[in-house]
Design a protein around this motif. Structure first.
Motif, PDB file in Angstrom:
ATOM      1  N   ASP A   1      32.120  45.348  32.033  1.00 32.21           N
ATOM      2  CA  ASP A   1      31.257  46.668  31.920  1.00 32.21           C
ATOM      3  C   ASP A   1      30.122  46.188  32.723  1.00 32.21           C
ATOM      4  N   LEU A   2      30.888  45.834  34.344  1.00 32.18           N
ATOM      5  CA  LEU A   2      29.544  45.714  34.993  1.00 32.18           C
ATOM      6  C   LEU A   2      28.951  47.736  35.198  1.00 32.18           C
ATOM      7  N   TYR A   3      27.606  47.410  36.055  1.00 36.76           N
ATOM      8  CA  TYR A   3      26.735  48.666  35.972  1.00 36.76           C
ATOM      9  C   TYR A   3      27.043  49.316  34.493  1.00 36.76           C
ATOM     10  N   GLY A   4      27.906  48.340  33.561  1.00 34.07           N
ATOM     11  CA  GLY A   4      27.198  49.764  32.479  1.00 34.07           C
ATOM     12  C   GLY A   4      28.423  50.039  31.992  1.00 34.07           C
ATOM     13  N   PRO A   5      28.671  50.403  30.214  1.00 39.87           N
ATOM     14  CA  PRO A   5      29.717  50.483  30.128  1.00 39.87           C
ATOM     15  C   PRO A   5      31.298  51.194  30.911  1.00 39.87           C
ATOM     16  N   GLN A   6      32.215  50.590  31.016  1.00 39.66           N
ATOM     17  CA  GLN A   6      33.408  50.820  31.930  1.00 39.66           C
ATOM     18  C   GLN A   6      34.361  50.821  30.781  1.00 39.66           C
ATOM     19  N   LEU A   7      35.507  52.323  30.588  1.00 32.40           N
ATOM     20  CA  LEU A   7      35.807  52.796  29.743  1.00 32.40           C
ATOM     21  C   LEU A   7      37.342  52.668  29.920  1.00 32.40           C
ATOM     22  N   CYS A   8      37.553  52.824  31.311  1.00 37.24           N
ATOM     23  CA  CYS A   8      38.917  53.311  31.849  1.00 37.24           C
ATOM     24  C   CYS A   8      39.434  52.092  32.229  1.00 37.24           C
ATOM     25  N   VAL A   9      40.553  52.065  33.219  1.00 38.70           N
ATOM     26  CA  VAL A   9      41.380  51.242  33.586  1.00 38.70           C
ATOM     27  C   VAL A   9      41.813  51.205  34.823  1.00 38.70           C
ATOM     28  N   ARG A  10      41.524  50.478  36.878  1.00 39.65           N
ATOM     29  CA  ARG A  10      42.376  51.291  37.263  1.00 39.65           C
ATOM     30  C   ARG A  10      43.225  49.926  37.893  1.00 39.65           C
ATOM     31  N   LEU A  11      44.054  50.742  38.472  1.00 37.01           N
ATOM     32  CA  LEU A  11      45.111  49.110  38.925  1.00 37.01           C
ATOM     33  C   LEU A  11      44.488  49.119  40.421  1.00 37.01           C
ATOM     34  N   ILE A  12      44.442  47.732  41.229  1.00 39.59           N
ATOM     35  CA  ILE A  12      43.699  47.168  42.360  1.00 39.59           C
ATOM     36  C   ILE A  12      44.985  46.672  42.734  1.00 39.59           C
ATOM     37  N   SER A  13      45.231  48.163  44.663  1.00 42.82           N
ATOM     38  CA  SER A  13      46.001  48.071  45.608  1.00 42.82           C
ATOM     39  C   SER A  13      45.255  47.022  46.568  1.00 42.82           C
ATOM     40  N   VAL A  14      43.999  48.241  46.827  1.00 43.66           N
ATOM     41  CA  VAL A  14      43.348  47.772  48.291  1.00 43.66           C
ATOM     42  C   VAL A  14      42.828  46.145  48.361  1.00 43.66           C
ATOM     43  N   SER A  15      42.199  45.504  47.474  1.00 46.77           N
ATOM     44  CA  SER A  15      41.447  44.349  48.096  1.00 46.77           C
ATOM     45  C   SER A  15      42.445  43.243  46.703  1.00 46.77           C
TER      46      SER A  15
ATOM     47  N   PRO B   1      46.164  41.400  46.418  1.00 50.27           N
ATOM     48  CA  PRO B   1      47.721  42.273  46.919  1.00 50.27           C
ATOM     49  C   PRO B   1      48.699  41.642  45.664  1.00 50.27           C
ATOM     50  N   LEU B   2      48.064  40.644  44.630  1.00 48.08           N
ATOM     51  CA  LEU B   2      48.417  40.707  42.972  1.00 48.08           C
ATOM     52  C   LEU B   2      48.942  41.893  42.498  1.00 48.08           C
ATOM     53  N   HIS B   3      48.189  42.829  43.119  1.00 47.44           N
ATOM     54  CA  HIS B   3      47.690  44.978  42.261  1.00 47.44           C
ATOM     55  C   HIS B   3      47.483  43.989  40.460  1.00 47.44           C
ATOM     56  N   ARG B   4      46.103  43.482  40.170  1.00 44.43           N
ATOM     57  CA  ARG B   4      45.547  43.443  38.877  1.00 44.43           C
ATOM     58  C   ARG B   4      45.022  44.916  38.482  1.00 44.43           C
ATOM     59  N   TRP B   5      43.987  44.243  37.039  1.00 46.28           N
ATOM     60  CA  TRP B   5      43.271  45.390  36.833  1.00 46.28           C
ATOM     61  C   TRP B   5      41.469  45.294  36.863  1.00 46.28           C
ATOM     62  N   ASP B   6      40.858  45.910  36.848  1.00 46.39           N
ATOM     63  CA  ASP B   6      39.635  45.555  36.420  1.00 46.39           C
ATOM     64  C   ASP B   6      38.947  47.154  35.597  1.00 46.39           C
ATOM     65  N   ASP B   7      37.970  47.281  35.309  1.00 45.59           N
ATOM     66  CA  ASP B   7      37.633  48.661  34.197  1.00 45.59           C
ATOM     67  C   ASP B   7      36.537  48.959  35.492  1.00 45.59           C
ATOM     68  N   ARG B   8      36.305  50.499  34.983  1.00 44.25           N
ATOM     69  CA  ARG B   8      36.238  51.916  35.767  1.00 44.25           C
ATOM     70  C   ARG B   8      35.228  52.262  35.157  1.00 44.25           C
ATOM     71  N   GLN B   9      34.455  53.682  35.353  1.00 51.94           N
ATOM     72  CA  GLN B   9      33.907  54.363  34.602  1.00 51.94           C
ATOM     73  C   GLN B   9      34.928  55.419  34.317  1.00 51.94           C
ATOM     74  N   CYS B  10      35.804  56.350  33.794  1.00 51.56           N
ATOM     75  CA  CYS B  10      36.422  57.248  33.714  1.00 51.56           C
ATOM     76  C   CYS B  10      36.450  58.250  33.835  1.00 51.56           C
TER      77      CYS B  10
END
Length: 929
Positions: A130-144, A146-155
């Protein structure tokens, strides 16, 4: 379903479906702290005016009530607001933000996920946060990463995304978008064009998507909503504008009593709070749906699948589960006492909490009457009787769709009731109910009948020497009869169908009068009866027989019965009346003008006082006509096939020949009769006699004389041939047998020659080197044998252009023109023969004879050969070398174009014409135009 979508799933909880009620009750009371209460649907809300942090408020609600308030509808919002009329601030409700366990997939289909696949996660270290407030949606990370893990983001962030598009050969198909959208828009896009935003169920699918997206961060289908404290999954929201907020660490919700809208607040803040309890509604529609003497069936409306019931009566309780389906609940209380009042109390039960309960009073039915029976009946009424029960029990008599109410009479005697205006001979079913306080017993039934009417139309419908058949109109299927005569009674059932009743009285004396009395009977009740007098028929005539017949008449004979009995002869739908003759001699009658070969049935009745005997019948036939068209239709060396016109399918035949008789049945169908006589001698005359037979009666005879075919000729063979003729030879049969030779569509008739030698016949004007098929028939009295065949060939033509085309000291090369495709050759010289096949193509045949002596003359003879038959042969003289080469320049004027080989042949013939030595061989070295 995510909070960003326009559609909503039905409200559910772990307690089952919650039903909404239209009415709400408002209670306000204070116990210790100020407490206000409101009912909304099946939830009872409590406003606790004590300020606590969210977690402490949750503990109080769970201890003293059920939980912090869950709000699932606008009606719930109104009910919560009604619990505090003077408070306008905020109060905690049960909605809160849970960072780790509230995540779910956009594709909400349980069958799509295997064991552990729905909860598969691939978080980047430190996520979700919940960095910078409620983050209710999820992205798959490709740019930064290489293991392509997930983090929460604002929708509301805009980025590319991956859609799921079903499976191809068992492998999930993913599609990378070519546009960037926020999470909610991406979800709508995938659902419209594919299946849904991508769910990632395992590391393999994570790797598939990672390979697809290259170096682009993308939305996937994982998201979260706030949760309700009691675990409810309701998607209902009632946020104030700008809410839920974006401040980090704000995870709990409060309602504002002024507007009813919800706000995000810090969970550590102290506020009043709203608790709830579940309320259990009473069942509606409790009633007695049925009862009998020992049971009462209760019925009430079902509440829902998770609500059960407790039924109280007579100091006992019964637990009753909610049935499947939408219909009412039915429960039967048994082992009760007849005619007794019972009070039932019904409680609804949910999670061991009972409703306030509803009551219903019902009575069991009284006992049925005893002794119900018919005490009297006539043609139009039935009197019923039964035992009285008591003074407070009345009765209902039901029959013919009508009901009659009957009070219990005074005294102890039986109850009697007469039902009138009934139909004679009719069965009635009466149902009698005991009635106590409006409740009927199960009822008892009685079948009773009125007396039947007398049968109508009683008469004698037929009789013979020993019986009389009586007939009368049938009443209905339920009426039987009793027939009285000669001091006896016979019971007769009513037959099936609508026709009259027929009954035959047998073992009677011929020509005797009898008086019969008939009673109609319906269920053992007789009518007054009707009478009829009838007589038996006289005896049949004896010795009725056919004496003789011809093609158009049959003579009949029978014994006279007595002088008072006449006769009727019946045949072909006609009747002849015949008076009795004087005396006792047999009576003769010839019936004429009949059809040949026809079966007639004659029935003879004795007649006395217009009453016929049963009659005696005989079948007799006229003689058939002779068969027509008797002829021989075919024959061979050992059989003759005879044919004649068929009479009809009931006619047979007898064939006589050589002192024997053969019975021949008439074949099926309309065609002629064919019969083959076999094992005969070839070339022999036979006389056949044919009788037409109908029912063992023969026609006059017809006869024909026919001969068998002669035997085929023996030793049919080719005795000689040349280029234009073939000579055939076969053994002679006898002087009376001639022959027919058939070939190429031509028939040649050949007489048998005198003497005993073979028959020789030459066929001329044939084509050289040709195969011919000859068929030879023996002929006796214009009848041919089956025939024998022979294939023979003519000799081929001699080859042309036979010459020596080359020679040296030890060899001579011979050359000649091909004769035909199937023609080979035999070359004779020096006492030897050489077989030579014709070469392919159209050019001349060449053959080199080697190992010869120099300066020596040789004579060569050449035969054409077709199927082992040689031509007459052609010979030439040729000499071995040394060769003398003579060169000549010739100027020839030719009318046509010629090959070198044709030119050589022409020059050889020219040299021979002018007597040049035959040893000269010629070869053209070159030719110019």
């Amino acid at each position: 379903m995510c909070v960003f979508c326009s559609s909503h799933r039905p409200a559910q909880s772990g307690l089952g479906e919650i039903q909404i009620m239209d009415k709400r009750l408002l209670f306000v009371f204070i116990t210790g702290a100020q407490l206000s209460v409101a009912f909304a649907q099946t939830l009872q809300y409590y406003f606790v005016n004590v300020s606590l942090d969210w977690t402490s408020a949750q503990s109080v609600c769970r201890r003293d009530y059920t939980d912090l308030a869950t709000i699932e509808t606008t009606a719930d919002v109104d009910a919560v607001l009604s619990t505090a009329s003077n408070y306008t601030g905020k109060a905690w409700i049960g909605l809160y933000d849970e960072l780790y366990n509230s995540w779910k997939w956009s594709l909400d289909d349980s069958s799509f996920y295997g064991d552990g696949e729905y909860t598969f996660r691939n978080w980047y270290p430190g996520s979700p946060n919940d960095l910078y407030g409620p983050q209710l949606c999820v992205r798959l990370i490709s740019v930064s990463d290489p293991l392509h893990r997930w983090d929460d983001r604002q929708c509301s962030d805009v980025r590319m995304f991956v859609c799921y598009n079903g499976t191809v050969d068992g492998t999930p198909s993913f599609v990378l978008s070519n546009v960037s959208l926020n999470w909610t828009e991406a979800q709508m896009f995938c659902r419209k064009n594919y299946v849904d935003l991508a769910s990632i169920r395992n590391q393999t699918e994570n790797d598939l998507i990672s390979a697809l997206i290259s170096s682009t961060d993308v939305w996937i289908g994982l998201y979260r909503d706030k949760l309700w404290s009691d675990g409810s999954l309701s998607p209902f929201q009632h946020w104030a504008d700008g809410q839920p907020g974006s401040d980090s660490g704000v995870q709990c919700a409060a309602t504002e009593f002024g507007s009813g809208r919800w706000y995000d607040e810090s969970c550590s803040q102290s506020l009043p709070f709203i608790c709830y309890k579940k309320i259990i509604p009473n069942a509606e529609g409790l009633r007695a749906s049925d009862q009998d003497e020992s049971s009462i069936t209760l019925q009430w409306n079902k509440i829902n699948n998770s609500t059960s019931f407790v039924l109280q009566f007579n100091g006992s309780e019964t637990n009753i589960s909610s049935p499947d389906g939408d219909g009412p609940v039915n429960y039967t209380v048994s082992s009760l006492t007849a005619g007794t009042r019972y009070t039932f109390t019904l409680f609804s039960v949910f999670e061991s909490i009972r409703s306030s309960g509803v009551q219903h009073t019902a009575v069991t039915a009284p006992t049925n009457v005893e002794g119900l029976r018919p005490s009297d009946q006539d043609e139009s009424s039935i009197t019923l009787q039964w035992n009285k029960i008591n003074n407070s029990t009345s009765f209902v008599l039901q029959f013919n769709r009508s009901e009659t109410f009957i009070s219990s009479p005074d005294g102890f005697g039986p109850v009697t009731h007469t039902v009138s205006s009934l139909t004679a001979g009719t069965r009635y079913t009466f149902t009698l109910f005991s009635v106590f306080e409006g409740v009927r017993s199960s009822g008892v039934q009685l079948d009773a009948v009125t007396a039947p009417e007398n049968a109508e139309g009683f008469r004698a419908s037929g009789q013979n020497q020993s019986s009389i058949t009586l007939q009368w109109n049938k009443g209905d299927n339920r009426t039987s009869f009793v027939l009285q005569f000669n001091g006896t009674e016979t019971n007769i059932s009513s037959p099936d169908g609508d026709g009259p009743v027929n009954y035959t009285v047998s073992s009677l004396t011929a020509g005797t009068r009898y008086t019969f009395t008939l009673f109609s009977v319906f269920e053992n009740i007789r009518s007054s009866g009707v009478q009829h007098t009838a007589v038996t028929a006289p005896q049949n005539a004896e010795s009725f027989t056919s004496l003789r017949q011809d093609e158009t008449s049959i003579t009949l004979q029978w014994d006279v019965v007595n002088n008072n009995v006449s006769f009727i002869l019946q045949y072909n739908e006609t009747e002849l009346n015949i008076a009795p003759p004087a005396g006792q001699q047999p009576l003769l009658l010839t019936v004429s003008s009949l059809t040949p070969g026809t079966r007639y049935t004659f029935t003879l009745f004795s007649v006395f006082e217009s009453i016929r005997s049963s009659g005696v019948s005989i079948a007799a036939v006229t003689a058939p006509e002779n068969a027509e068209g008797f002829r021989a239709s075919g024959q061979n060396e050992s059989s003759i096939t005879l044919q004649w016109n068929k009479g009809d399918k009931s006619t047979s035949f007898v064939l006589q020949f050589n002192g024997t008789e053969t019975n021949i049945s008439s074949p099926d169908g309309d065609g002629p009769v064919n019969y083959t006589v076999s094992s005969l001698t070839a070339g022999t005359r036979y006389t056949f006699i044919l009788y037409h037979v109908f029912m063992n009666v023969r026609s006059r005879a017809v006869n024909i004389t026919v001969a068998t075919a002669p035997a085929n000729a023996d030793s049919f063979r080719q005795s000689d041939q040349d280029e234009s003729s073939i000579t055939l030879q076969w053994s002679k049969i006898n002087n009376s047998t001639s022959f027919v030779l058939q070939f190429n569509g031509i028939q040649t008739f050949i007489r048998a020659p005198d003497g005993d030698g073979p028959v020789i016949h030459t066929v001329s004007f044939l084509t050289a080197g040709t195969r011919y098929t000859f068929t030879l028939y023996s002929v006796f009295e214009n009848i041919r044998s089956s025939g024998v065949q022979l294939e023979a060939v003519t000799a081929p033509k001699n080859p042309e252009g036979f010459r020596a085309s080359e020679q040296d000291e030890t060899s001579i090369t011979l050359q000649w023109n091909k004769v035909g495709i199937n023609i080979s050759f035999v070359l004779q010289f020096n006492g030897t023969e050489t077989n030579i096949r014709a070469p392919d193509g159209d050019g001349p045949v060449k053959h080199t004879v080697t190992s010869l002596t120099a300066r020596t003359n040789y004579t060569f003879t050449l035969f054409s050969v077709f199927e082992n038959v040689r031509s007459s042969g052609v010979s030439i003289l040729a000499t071995t070398g040394p060769n003398y080469v003579l060169g000549m320049n010739l100027r020839l004027k030719l009318p046509i174009t010629m090959s070198e080989s044709e030119l050589e042949d022409a020059l050889i013939e020219l040299l021979r014409k002018y007597n040049l030595p035959p040893q000269i061989t010629l070869k053209i070295i070159s030719s110019k135009p």
